[in-house]
Design an enzyme around this catalytic site. Structure first.
Site, PDB file in Angstrom:
ATOM      1  CE1 TYR A   1      -8.808  -4.260   2.924  1.00 41.83           C
ATOM      2  CE2 TYR A   1      -9.223  -3.429   4.471  1.00 41.83           C
ATOM      3  CZ  TYR A   1      -8.253  -4.369   3.819  1.00 41.83           C
ATOM      4  OH  TYR A   1      -7.008  -5.109   4.524  1.00 41.83           O
ATOM      5  NE  ARG A   2      -4.685  -1.126   4.795  1.00 42.12           N
ATOM      6  CZ  ARG A   2      -4.131  -2.195   4.907  1.00 42.12           C
ATOM      7  NH1 ARG A   2      -4.431  -4.019   5.597  1.00 42.12           N
ATOM      8  NH2 ARG A   2      -2.713  -2.396   5.465  1.00 42.12           N
TER       9      ARG A   2
ATOM     10  CE1 TYR B   1      -4.016  -1.954   0.428  1.00 40.88           C
ATOM     11  CE2 TYR B   1      -2.446  -3.192   2.205  1.00 40.88           C
ATOM     12  CZ  TYR B   1      -3.634  -3.384   1.214  1.00 40.88           C
ATOM     13  OH  TYR B   1      -4.556  -4.479   1.119  1.00 40.88           O
TER      14      TYR B   1
HETATM   15  C1  LIG Z   1       2.590  -9.864   2.004  1.00 42.91           C
HETATM   16  C2  LIG Z   1       1.791  -9.179   2.720  1.00 42.91           C
HETATM   17  C3  LIG Z   1       1.191  -9.308   3.710  1.00 42.91           C
HETATM   18  C4  LIG Z   1       0.626  -8.826   4.535  1.00 42.91           C
HETATM   19  N1  LIG Z   1      -0.864  -9.674   5.209  1.00 42.91           N
HETATM   20  C5  LIG Z   1      -1.308  -8.667   5.862  1.00 42.91           C
HETATM   21  C6  LIG Z   1      -2.971  -9.047   6.678  1.00 42.91           C
HETATM   22  O1  LIG Z   1      -2.702  -9.908   6.710  1.00 42.91           O
HETATM   23  N2  LIG Z   1      -3.331  -8.342   7.178  1.00 42.91           N
HETATM   24  C7  LIG Z   1      -3.308  -6.492   7.258  1.00 42.91           C
HETATM   25  O2  LIG Z   1      -4.746  -5.857   7.520  1.00 42.91           O
HETATM   26  N3  LIG Z   1      -1.805  -6.237   6.434  1.00 42.91           N
HETATM   27  C8  LIG Z   1      -1.209  -6.650   5.397  1.00 42.91           C
HETATM   28  N4  LIG Z   1      -0.448  -6.773   5.012  1.00 42.91           N
HETATM   29  C9  LIG Z   1      -0.644  -5.498   4.740  1.00 42.91           C
HETATM   30  C10 LIG Z   1       0.769  -4.218   6.096  1.00 42.91           C
HETATM   31  O3  LIG Z   1       2.169  -4.416   5.354  1.00 42.91           O
HETATM   32  C11 LIG Z   1       0.007  -4.441   7.257  1.00 42.91           C
HETATM   33  O4  LIG Z   1      -1.007  -4.139   7.783  1.00 42.91           O
HETATM   34  C12 LIG Z   1       0.596  -3.284   8.414  1.00 42.91           C
HETATM   35  O5  LIG Z   1       0.123  -3.848   9.192  1.00 42.91           O
HETATM   36  C13 LIG Z   1       1.001  -2.157   7.549  1.00 42.91           C
HETATM   37  O6  LIG Z   1       1.928  -1.477   8.154  1.00 42.91           O
HETATM   38  P1  LIG Z   1       2.082  -0.846  10.209  1.00 42.91           P
HETATM   39  O7  LIG Z   1       1.478  -1.597  10.910  1.00 42.91           O
HETATM   40  O8  LIG Z   1       3.863  -0.749   9.838  1.00 42.91           O
HETATM   41  O9  LIG Z   1       1.508   0.129   9.753  1.00 42.91           O
HETATM   42  P2  LIG Z   1       2.256   1.919   9.061  1.00 42.91           P
HETATM   43  O10 LIG Z   1       2.943   1.961   7.989  1.00 42.91           O
HETATM   44  O11 LIG Z   1       1.990   2.788  10.321  1.00 42.91           O
HETATM   45  O12 LIG Z   1       0.361   2.426   8.540  1.00 42.91           O
HETATM   46  C14 LIG Z   1       0.109   2.121   8.105  1.00 42.91           C
HETATM   47  C15 LIG Z   1      -0.812   4.160   7.339  1.00 42.91           C
HETATM   48  O13 LIG Z   1      -1.866   4.314   9.044  1.00 42.91           O
HETATM   49  C16 LIG Z   1      -1.912   6.115   8.774  1.00 42.91           C
HETATM   50  N5  LIG Z   1      -1.331   6.450  10.305  1.00 42.91           N
HETATM   51  C17 LIG Z   1      -0.242   4.923  10.846  1.00 42.91           C
HETATM   52  N6  LIG Z   1       0.426   5.206  12.355  1.00 42.91           N
HETATM   53  C18 LIG Z   1      -0.529   6.705  12.171  1.00 42.91           C
HETATM   54  C19 LIG Z   1      -1.148   7.642  13.512  1.00 42.91           C
HETATM   55  N7  LIG Z   1      -0.281   6.801  14.790  1.00 42.91           N
HETATM   56  N8  LIG Z   1      -1.582   8.182  13.215  1.00 42.91           N
HETATM   57  C20 LIG Z   1      -1.814   8.250  13.050  1.00 42.91           C
HETATM   58  N9  LIG Z   1      -1.590   7.923  11.284  1.00 42.91           N
HETATM   59  C21 LIG Z   1      -1.475   7.063  11.141  1.00 42.91           C
HETATM   60  C22 LIG Z   1      -0.973   6.186   7.849  1.00 42.91           C
HETATM   61  O14 LIG Z   1      -1.488   6.795   6.833  1.00 42.91           O
HETATM   62  C23 LIG Z   1       0.406   5.344   7.635  1.00 42.91           C
HETATM   63  O15 LIG Z   1       0.327   5.449   6.088  1.00 42.91           O
HETATM   64  C24 LIG Z   1       0.588  -7.342   4.067  1.00 42.91           C
HETATM   65  C25 LIG Z   1       1.475  -7.294   3.089  1.00 42.91           C
HETATM   66  C26 LIG Z   1       2.585  -8.011   2.443  1.00 42.91           C
HETATM   67  C27 LIG Z   1       2.863  -7.107   1.749  1.00 42.91           C
END
Ligand SMILES: Cc1cc2nc3c(=O)[nH]c(=O)nc-3n(C[C@H](O)[C@H](O)[C@H](O)COP(=O)(O)OP(=O)(O)OC[C@H]3O[C@@H](n4cnc5c(N)ncnc54)[C@H](O)[C@@H]3O)c2cc1C
Length: 541
Positions: free
Chosen positions: A498-499, A121
């Site tokens: 949804y996203r 994303y």
């Molecule tokens: C192979 C693969 C499998 C995956 N499987 C899943 C899965 O099973 N389920 C799933 O949900 N996702 C999945 N993902 C997607 C993703 O990697 C995850 O959702 C991951 O948890 C998001 O990254 P993060 O937790 O570092 O969030 P971040 O990158 O830190 O945050 C995501 C976004 O949320 C907002 N945000 C974050 N923190 C804040 C804050 N404190 N205040 C305000 N806004 C904020 C920002 O816009 C940010 O860009 C997958 C990806 C890959 C490549």
């Protein structure tokens, strides 16, 4: 060539990770490509100086070299529209508030991230170039675990692995619900994106309870019971009093979330994982219709994954192992490769939880329904150490694994992926229709169909991972065009995402209509009149 895009952000022609690295000797202040358009270079320099005074020199990244990690992204961005101007990493709520003051003073846009691993994303990259990443990784305290209530309160930089380690070290009998990339990502980032996992606590926003939010003007709000003096039920009762606010801080740019509460699943005495296999692409309709009543009545309580064979193969293999032609890998090739590895065309992973008696009572009911619809119901007894079964058996009890990241190696050497995630009502005709349309559009661009359906109560998130080679500029352009076509053509049939990734946030917002967009714009204007928080996030400027 310099130019101003329709969002008014200054851009130059080719800029990417490689060219940023090459430009490492240049000051970003000489590099208009990364600067927010509304700020003159001397003003940007002054803002950076003030940020340094707040967090210390070591925690401001404002030259191309130190900004480089924040530019990395797997999604297609052929026109380089998602290049940040730098990053700042505060260590406390007070520092966040002070940073927001500076941002308002100079009109400096800030893109908050928790752990910044939003893979598929856009990672940590912003919706528009020039934003400074507000990197909250240093705010990484586990503030409270209530062992009686099974609740957690954490800061944004806490990863699922941190939390798992804490629970283990303190011998607390709880399971975590994790996304498939749990160890390196955060409950806060994932929940704010309304992400999912695969235990009975798989809907993360549903299991969230209470937030602390810094608004754009620096004021601090606690949602739900957290606003009450001497509150004791902040993580126990979601709804509080009056309008329910937590939702407006998810998938939005209305505030910076500095604390998040959520519920932990008591470790059950017994657990049994299953996979149900079907062999034809069209069988997705049968799986959907069979599973729907069990998710509605909760006999199957967890976040079920219906995994397409190509997605499963991509975890541990490369495309060239099976298929060397450019065109989309045909179903019979996928089917044969899957069968050799003990997989079906669709592999539905679910689990039963509770006591041995509860599981023994439910298993025949569920098994009978799947078998009647033509599925093979298999357990550890038959699957043994099959790596795909073991992977999902671990996920459905909150296990920490990074195996799925392997899918990024599917095609070429450049590691590119973008997720398109339309919602389908849980009806067989809907999933069959979505699968057919996805295959058709992907085939037009020579991409493979590597899907997973994550089953909620009455809907499925259809996660279509478009896997491409990011080191090939032509392929990157094709991937970008393909995902855009999917967004538009799915929406014509009532299927919106949804996203979505940062490059298509405005396009997906359009699918939700003018009235919805206008209301979001009015809330934004009221809460953030200078538009300094994440402009463009979810299409909201
Ligand atoms: C192979 C693969 C499998 C995956 N499987 C899943 C899965 O099973 N389920 C799933 O949900 N996702 C999945 N993902 C997607 C993703 O990697 C995850 O959702 C991951 O948890 C998001 O990254 P993060 O937790 O570092 O969030 P971040 O990158 O830190 O945050 C995501 C976004 O949320 C907002 N945000 C974050 N923190 C804040 C804050 N404190 N205040 C305000 N806004 C904020 C920002 O816009 C940010 O860009 C997958 C990806 C890959 C490549």
């Amino acid at each position: 060539m310099n130019g101003v895009n329709r969002r008014g952000i200054l851009q130059m022609g080719a800029i990417g990770t490689a060219s940023l690295a090459a430009a490492a000797v240049a000051s970003p202040l000489d590099d208009a490509r990364m600067l927010p358009h509304a700020i003159a270079p001397d003003q940007f320099r002054a803002a950076v100086k003030q940020l340094r005074a707040i967090v210390g020199d070591a925690w401001v990244f404002a030259d191309p070299e130190s900004t480089l990690p924040y530019t990395k992204s797997l999604i297609p961005d052929p026109q380089h529209r998602h290049v940040p101007s730098g990053a700042v990493a505060p260590a406390s709520v007070e520092e966040v508030q002070a940073i927001l003051k500076v941002a308002n003073r100079y009109g400096l846009p800030l893109w908050p991230v928790s752990t910044g691993k939003n893979m598929g994303y856009g990672m940590a990259t912003p919706a528009t170039s020039g934003q400074m990443i507000l990197d909250l990784k240093r705010m990484n305290r586990i503030i409270e675990i209530d062992a009686e209530l099974g609740t957690a309160l954490v800061e944004p930089g806490v990863t699922y692995q941190d939390l798992r380690d804490y629970l283990d070290a303190n011998k607390l009998p709880f399971w975590l619900d994790v996304p498939t990339v749990g160890p390196i990502v955060s409950p806060v980032g994932n929940t704010l994106e309304r992400g999912v996992g695969y235990t009975p606590y798989g809907d993360h926003f549903f299991m969230q309870c209470g937030m602390e939010v810094v608004l754009a003007d620096g004021s601090l709000v606690r949602t739900g019971m957290g606003s009450v003096k001497n509150a004791t039920a902040w993580q126990a009762f979601k709804w509080g009093y009056g309008p329910y606010l937590d939702g407006i801080f998810t998938q939005s740019n209305f505030g910076v979330v500095t604390k998040l509460g959520f519920w932990l699943m008591p470790a059950p005495p017994a657990y049994k994982p299953f996979v149900v296999q079907y062999d034809e692409m069209d069988d997705v309709a049968k799986v959907t219709d069979t599973i729907r009543p069990f998710r509605m009545n909760n006999l199957i309580p967890n976040g079920v994954l219906i995994m397409g064979a190509a997605y499963q193969l991509a975890m541990f293999n490369r495309r060239a192992d099976f298929w060397t032609e450019a065109r989309q890998m045909p179903d019979d090739v996928i089917k044969a490769a899957a069968r050799q590895r003990g997989l079906g065309m669709w592999n539905t992973y679910f689990a039963l939880y509770g006591t041995d008696e509860i599981i023994a009572a439910i298993e025949p009911i569920v098994r009978g329904a799947f078998e009647a619809s033509g599925g093979r119901v298999l357990t550890e007894k038959e699957m043994g150490d099959n790596p795909w079964f073991q992977h999902h058996a671990s996920l459905m009890k909150g296990g920490m694994t990074l195996e799925e990241i392997g899918i990024v190696r599917w095609r070429g050497s450049g590691g590119g992926m973008v997720a398109f995630a339309p919602v389908a009502a849980a009806k067989g005709a809907e999933t069959r229709g979505q699968t057919a349309l996805a295959k058709e559009i992907l085939a037009k661009y020579d991409f493979d169909y590597a899907p997973a359906y994550a089953v909620g109560g009455r809907e499925l998130h259809h996660i279509i991972f478009l896997l491409y080679d990011k080191s090939d500029p032509e392929e990157e352009k094709k991937a970008d065009a393909c995902v855009r076509e999917m967004i538009v053509r799915f929406a014509e049939r009532g299927w919106a995402a949804y996203r979505t990734g940062v490059s298509t946030m405005d396009l997906v917002a359009q699918q939700y209509g003018a009235a919805n967009n206008a209301l979001n714009a009015r809330i934004k204007q009221a809460l953030d009149p200078n538009h300094i928080l994440a402009p463009g996030k979810q299409g909201i400027m």
